[in-house]
Scaffold this motif. Structure first.
Motif, PDB file in Angstrom:
ATOM      1  N   THR A 126       0.517  -1.486   0.149  1.00 54.58           N
ATOM      2  CA  THR A 126       0.001   0.147   0.485  1.00 54.58           C
ATOM      3  C   THR A 126       1.012   1.617   0.112  1.00 54.58           C
ATOM      4  OG1 THR A 126      -2.169  -1.038   1.020  1.00 54.58           O
ATOM      5  CG2 THR A 126      -1.822   1.199   1.201  1.00 54.58           C
ATOM      6  N   THR A 127       1.746   1.313   0.913  1.00 59.92           N
ATOM      7  CA  THR A 127       2.963   2.515   1.074  1.00 59.92           C
ATOM      8  C   THR A 127       3.203   2.354  -0.681  1.00 59.92           C
ATOM      9  OG1 THR A 127       3.153   1.683   3.470  1.00 59.92           O
ATOM     10  CG2 THR A 127       4.780   3.324   2.027  1.00 59.92           C
ATOM     11  N   ALA A 128       4.198   1.445  -0.949  1.00 61.47           N
ATOM     12  CA  ALA A 128       4.719   1.098  -2.499  1.00 61.47           C
ATOM     13  C   ALA A 128       3.912   1.885  -3.239  1.00 61.47           C
ATOM     14  CB  ALA A 128       5.247   0.283  -3.012  1.00 61.47           C
ATOM     15  N   THR A 129       2.413   1.701  -3.189  1.00 63.69           N
ATOM     16  CA  THR A 129       1.472   2.358  -4.450  1.00 63.69           C
ATOM     17  C   THR A 129       0.922   3.252  -4.199  1.00 63.69           C
ATOM     18  OG1 THR A 129       0.469   0.285  -4.379  1.00 63.69           O
ATOM     19  CG2 THR A 129      -0.699   1.371  -5.095  1.00 63.69           C
ATOM     20  N   SER A 130       1.003   4.178  -3.518  1.00 60.09           N
ATOM     21  CA  SER A 130       0.985   5.600  -2.728  1.00 60.09           C
ATOM     22  C   SER A 130       2.547   6.073  -3.695  1.00 60.09           C
ATOM     23  CB  SER A 130       0.882   6.258  -1.155  1.00 60.09           C
ATOM     24  OG  SER A 130       2.180   6.037  -0.819  1.00 60.09           O
ATOM     25  N   VAL A 131       3.195   5.530  -3.991  1.00 57.24           N
ATOM     26  CA  VAL A 131       4.362   6.616  -3.775  1.00 57.24           C
ATOM     27  C   VAL A 131       4.006   6.392  -6.173  1.00 57.24           C
ATOM     28  CG1 VAL A 131       6.681   5.981  -4.249  1.00 57.24           C
ATOM     29  CG2 VAL A 131       5.526   6.026  -2.310  1.00 57.24           C
ATOM     30  N   LEU A 132       3.747   5.137  -6.176  1.00 57.67           N
ATOM     31  CA  LEU A 132       3.509   5.022  -8.101  1.00 57.67           C
ATOM     32  C   LEU A 132       2.884   5.731  -8.816  1.00 57.67           C
ATOM     33  CD1 LEU A 132       3.661   1.628  -7.988  1.00 57.67           C
ATOM     34  CD2 LEU A 132       4.947   2.560  -8.691  1.00 57.67           C
ATOM     35  N   ASN A 133       2.031   6.373  -7.275  1.00 56.92           N
ATOM     36  CA  ASN A 133       0.821   7.200  -8.069  1.00 56.92           C
ATOM     37  C   ASN A 133       1.203   8.249  -8.104  1.00 56.92           C
ATOM     38  OD1 ASN A 133      -0.394   4.755  -8.374  1.00 56.92           O
ATOM     39  ND2 ASN A 133      -1.727   4.580  -6.978  1.00 56.92           N
ATOM     40  N   GLN A 134       1.944   8.861  -7.695  1.00 55.61           N
ATOM     41  CA  GLN A 134       2.350  10.544  -7.481  1.00 55.61           C
ATOM     42  C   GLN A 134       2.227  11.263  -9.020  1.00 55.61           C
ATOM     43  OE1 GLN A 134       3.594  12.479  -4.457  1.00 55.61           O
ATOM     44  NE2 GLN A 134       2.145  10.737  -4.232  1.00 55.61           N
ATOM     45  N   THR A 135       2.026  12.545  -8.775  1.00 56.31           N
ATOM     46  CA  THR A 135       1.653  13.189  -9.658  1.00 56.31           C
ATOM     47  C   THR A 135       3.152  13.304 -10.002  1.00 56.31           C
ATOM     48  OG1 THR A 135       1.415  15.197  -8.507  1.00 56.31           O
ATOM     49  CG2 THR A 135      -0.866  13.805 -10.044  1.00 56.31           C
TER      50      THR A 135
ATOM     51  N   GLY B 284       6.324  12.270 -11.347  1.00 59.30           N
ATOM     52  CA  GLY B 284       7.321  11.031 -11.051  1.00 59.30           C
ATOM     53  C   GLY B 284       8.642  11.105 -11.471  1.00 59.30           C
ATOM     54  N   ASP B 285       9.399  11.959 -11.116  1.00 61.75           N
ATOM     55  CA  ASP B 285      10.725  12.362 -10.466  1.00 61.75           C
ATOM     56  C   ASP B 285      11.422  12.057  -9.267  1.00 61.75           C
ATOM     57  OD1 ASP B 285      13.501  12.710 -11.213  1.00 61.75           O
ATOM     58  OD2 ASP B 285      13.251  14.798 -11.846  1.00 61.75           O
ATOM     59  N   TRP B 286      11.206   9.932  -9.030  1.00 61.74           N
ATOM     60  CA  TRP B 286      11.739  10.506  -7.940  1.00 61.74           C
ATOM     61  C   TRP B 286      12.321   8.582  -7.701  1.00 61.74           C
ATOM     62  CZ3 TRP B 286       9.317   4.848  -7.527  1.00 61.74           C
ATOM     63  CH2 TRP B 286       8.522   4.856  -8.304  1.00 61.74           C
ATOM     64  N   GLU B 287      13.051   8.645  -6.479  1.00 60.21           N
ATOM     65  CA  GLU B 287      13.298   7.290  -6.231  1.00 60.21           C
ATOM     66  C   GLU B 287      12.947   6.541  -5.179  1.00 60.21           C
ATOM     67  OE1 GLU B 287      18.143   8.179  -8.474  1.00 60.21           O
ATOM     68  OE2 GLU B 287      17.529   8.214  -6.297  1.00 60.21           O
ATOM     69  N   HIS B 288      12.865   5.494  -5.232  1.00 56.64           N
ATOM     70  CA  HIS B 288      12.504   4.839  -3.628  1.00 56.64           C
ATOM     71  C   HIS B 288      12.822   4.268  -3.303  1.00 56.64           C
ATOM     72  CE1 HIS B 288       8.528   3.001  -1.476  1.00 56.64           C
ATOM     73  NE2 HIS B 288       9.037   4.070  -1.015  1.00 56.64           N
TER      74      HIS B 288
ATOM     75  N   GLY C 294      16.357  -8.329   7.146  1.00 63.26           N
ATOM     76  CA  GLY C 294      16.846  -9.887   5.848  1.00 63.26           C
ATOM     77  C   GLY C 294      16.237 -10.552   5.288  1.00 63.26           C
ATOM     78  N   PHE C 295      15.008  -9.761   4.726  1.00 65.21           N
ATOM     79  CA  PHE C 295      14.167 -10.338   4.127  1.00 65.21           C
ATOM     80  C   PHE C 295      14.505  -9.258   2.491  1.00 65.21           C
ATOM     81  CE2 PHE C 295       9.475  -9.647   1.756  1.00 65.21           C
ATOM     82  CZ  PHE C 295       9.294 -11.160   1.752  1.00 65.21           C
ATOM     83  N   ASP C 296      13.962 -10.126   1.400  1.00 64.41           N
ATOM     84  CA  ASP C 296      14.371  -9.946  -0.006  1.00 64.41           C
ATOM     85  C   ASP C 296      12.916  -8.900  -0.589  1.00 64.41           C
ATOM     86  OD1 ASP C 296      14.602  -9.502  -3.114  1.00 64.41           O
ATOM     87  OD2 ASP C 296      15.065 -11.761  -3.091  1.00 64.41           O
ATOM     88  N   TYR C 297      12.905  -7.502   0.240  1.00 56.76           N
ATOM     89  CA  TYR C 297      11.748  -6.710  -0.523  1.00 56.76           C
ATOM     90  C   TYR C 297      11.985  -6.967  -1.834  1.00 56.76           C
ATOM     91  CZ  TYR C 297      10.565  -6.530   3.980  1.00 56.76           C
ATOM     92  OH  TYR C 297      10.188  -6.176   5.464  1.00 56.76           O
ATOM     93  N   ARG C 298      12.986  -6.812  -2.193  1.00 55.90           N
ATOM     94  CA  ARG C 298      13.004  -6.673  -4.520  1.00 55.90           C
ATOM     95  C   ARG C 298      11.953  -7.583  -4.774  1.00 55.90           C
ATOM     96  NH1 ARG C 298      16.330  -4.672  -8.039  1.00 55.90           N
ATOM     97  NH2 ARG C 298      18.169  -4.327  -5.715  1.00 55.90           N
ATOM     98  N   SER C 299      12.139  -9.538  -4.184  1.00 55.57           N
ATOM     99  CA  SER C 299      11.110 -10.736  -4.952  1.00 55.57           C
ATOM    100  C   SER C 299       9.978 -10.474  -4.597  1.00 55.57           C
ATOM    101  CB  SER C 299      11.854 -11.729  -4.360  1.00 55.57           C
ATOM    102  OG  SER C 299      13.322 -11.805  -5.085  1.00 55.57           O
TER     103      SER C 299
ATOM    104  N   ASP D 180       8.940  -1.250  -9.953  1.00 49.73           N
ATOM    105  CA  ASP D 180       9.780  -0.493 -10.421  1.00 49.73           C
ATOM    106  C   ASP D 180      10.668  -0.212 -11.046  1.00 49.73           C
ATOM    107  OD1 ASP D 180       9.628   3.159 -10.834  1.00 49.73           O
ATOM    108  OD2 ASP D 180       7.815   2.598 -11.940  1.00 49.73           O
ATOM    109  N   PRO D 181      11.085   0.257 -11.760  1.00 47.02           N
ATOM    110  CA  PRO D 181      13.021   0.981 -12.511  1.00 47.02           C
ATOM    111  C   PRO D 181      13.314   1.348 -11.397  1.00 47.02           C
ATOM    112  CG  PRO D 181      11.399   1.033 -14.071  1.00 47.02           C
ATOM    113  CD  PRO D 181      10.836   0.677 -13.360  1.00 47.02           C
TER     114      PRO D 181
END
Length: 283
Positions: free
Chosen positions: A20-29, A31-35, A42-47, A56-57
């Motif tokens: 939900t948190t990441a979706t709110s970043v993806l929905n930003q008007t 778009g020039d961001w890095e998250h 120790g969790f693999d959040y990329r996967s 998202d790249p």
């Protein structure tokens, strides 16, 4: 990268909230961001993000280098790595309103620090109250907490004009301590009175456990000591303003247990705000 915002999100057992948190970043008007998602467990959040269909790249992944080192250590890992000119903090259970970055970046043309009003919610995203809603305006360090009386991690700042690192030796109030570091080189911040950040009140933070209360009081007293020693290099009027807020807040912390027992579910903000208003009216 003239307008790139590095959004810093520590992640500790965040699997139930991060999507939900990441979706709110993806929905930003804007778009020039890095998250930057920094694992502190120790969790693999990329996967994980790939499995959720949210990869998202513009996403970046780091590790704190340990397990449960804490948000301050984890945020500092990102701050030592990022090269983007602007930075913002976003906890792994909070959300950005869609226009937050757009409006903050526009404001950073004239101010080094931008804060916003909050939409305070419970863990089901049910609205509880607003904090800091009102007119847009410049604030001195001494004025800030009298407007944004709760939470200071919603800041967006220009790293070339204001810089700092999160205090790893304090149990609480590290967001305010960090903001005071930024104020060393930025005499004013700008507050956007529109609630552009969803701040989630976790169930534990809505209780008054002994450890939380003691930690809050101890940390507030330490910041008060630093202020009065000249540690942040602020003017006397700014020191007086922050110190007055902290003094009232420390007293409110000490009284909150009884108030909560009398009124279960009471928010600390609702307990604190009348005391701040009474102090202002008495001046």
């Amino acid at each position: 990268m003239p307008h790139t915002v590095a959004i810093i999100t520590p992640a500790f057992h965040a699997q139930s909230t991060l999507a939900t948190t990441a979706t709110s970043v993806l929905n930003q008007t804007h778009g020039d961001w890095e998250h930057w998602i920094i694992a502190d467990d120790g969790f693999d959040y990329r996967s994980y993000m790939y499995e959720q269909g949210l990869n998202d790249p513009r996403q970046r992944f780091l590790t704190s280098g340990g397990i449960g080192l804490g948000a301050s250590v984890t945020r500092n890992v990102a701050l030592e790595t990022i090269t983007a000119p602007y930075a913002a903090i976003l906890d792994a259970d909070d959300r950005l309103k869609p226009t937050k970055l757009e409006k903050a970046v526009s404001t950073l043309k004239d101010f080094a620090i931008v804060t916003t009003a909050l939409d305070v919610m419970d863990m089901s995203f049910a609205h509880l109250r607003f904090v800091g809603v009102g007119e847009n305006r410049a604030l001195t360090p001494g004025e800030h907490k009298w407007v944004g009386l709760s939470m200071d991690s919603m800041v967006v700042w220009d790293r070339a004009k204001a810089d700092g690192r999160f205090e790893t030796g304090m149990s609480n109030m590290t967001d305010l301590e960090f903001l005071l570091q930024l104020y060393r080189t930025a005499p004013q911040s700008y507050h956007l009175g529109e609630p552009l950040h969803d701040y989630i009140k976790r169930e534990g933070s809505m209780s008054n456990s002994t450890n939380v209360t003691e930690g809050m009081i101890r940390s507030k007293r330490e910041i008060l000591r630093r202020l009065e020693s000249g540690y942040y290099g602020l003017s006397q009027s700014d020191v007086d303003g922050v110190a007055a807020f902290l003094t009232i807040s420390i007293a409110a912390e000490a009284e909150f247990g009884d108030a909560l027992a009398a009124q279960p579910g009471l928010l600390f903000e609702d307990h604190l705000e009348p005391r701040l208003k009474a102090s202002q009216q008495a001046e």
